[in-house]
Design a protein around this motif. Structure first.
Motif, PDB file in Angstrom:
ATOM      1  N   LYS A 210       0.811  -1.205   0.000  1.00  0.00           N
ATOM      2  CA  LYS A 210       0.000   0.000   0.000  1.00  0.00           C
ATOM      3  C   LYS A 210       0.852   1.266   0.000  1.00  0.00           C
TER       4      LYS A 210
ATOM      5  N   GLU B  46       0.160   0.717  10.075  1.00  0.00           N
ATOM      6  CA  GLU B  46      -0.166   1.849   9.196  1.00  0.00           C
ATOM      7  C   GLU B  46      -0.034   3.178   9.933  1.00  0.00           C
TER       8      GLU B  46
ATOM      9  N   GLN C  56       3.126  -4.960   3.446  1.00  0.00           N
ATOM     10  CA  GLN C  56       2.129  -4.098   2.810  1.00  0.00           C
ATOM     11  C   GLN C  56       2.374  -2.627   3.122  1.00  0.00           C
TER      12      GLN C  56
END
Length: 220
Positions: free
Chosen positions: A28, A170, A204
């Motif tokens: 991502k 994240e 990711q």
């Protein structure tokens, strides 16, 4: 025996030694070697970590409890409880900082994670993100350096480990992109199973070098 962040491999080290599996899903975020050198996954005892700050998965009273919370209070000694008694507790998603006392870490960030409810997934996610964000900001405000995170809310509070880990990683990625004071973020995991969850998700958000990905593809 204590452990220094210098003795803990970074993501860059783990990718070099092929200790992190190839990402199941497309990354991502873009590859950033500098960021990969500032993040670690370590299976160990957070009370033995020589960090500038460790993050305690506290309850709202901040007066100690079971699991990691109790272990941190025991290792820090009675002065920690005395300081916590003067803080007036904390709301879910909030973080308050104390000295580390007898711990090898300078400070402890006591953050109150949400008790997971499948009926309030979005609210829980917002609160858990706040735990990581306010802990990172606390480290920044206390001079930066190395911060060690316990896996917040994934014990008796019942937060699904994969969902919680995605939020943790994240939030960290977005913070580190804008901040230089926090030099190392160490995710301290207790079990091999949790370590594998972190390693499966982290590509990711902190992807490996492009050459490593292409090499893997050529071998398939």
């Amino acid at each position: 025996m204590t452990t220094s962040p210098k003795d803990i491999p970074t993501l860059s080290d783990l990718y070099s030694s092929n200790e992190i599996p190839q990402a199941e899903n497309e990354s991502k975020y873009g590859y950033d070697e500098g960021l990969n050198k500032r993040v670690s996954i370590w299976r160990g005892d957070i009370t033995k970590l020589e960090a500038d700050m460790i993050v305690n998965a506290a309850n709202s009273s901040l007066l100690g409890g079971g699991g990691v919370d109790g272990a941190i209070h025991r290792a820090a000694g009675p002065d920690l409880l005395e300081e916590c008694e003067g803080l007036g507790g904390a709301e879910t998603g909030d973080t308050k900082v104390t000295k580390g006392y007898e711990l090898p870490s300078k400070y402890v960030a006591h953050t109150v994670g949400p008790i997971y409810s499948s009926r309030a997934v979005d609210k829980c996610a917002k609160q858990l993100k706040s735990c990581y964000q306010t802990s990172l900001e606390s480290c920044q405000n206390h001079g930066g350096g190395a911060i060690g995170f316990s896996s917040i809310s994934t014990g008796v509070y019942g937060y699904p480990i994969k969902d919680a880990t995605e939020i943790a990683i994240e939030t960290t990625r977005n913070f580190l992109e804008k901040d230089q004071s926090v030099t190392r973020v160490i995710y301290v995991v207790f079990s091999k199973k949790d370590e594998e969850v972190y390693k499966s998700i982290i590509p990711q958000y902190f992807p490996p070098p492009p050459s490593a990905s292409s090499d893997d593809n050529q071998q398939e």
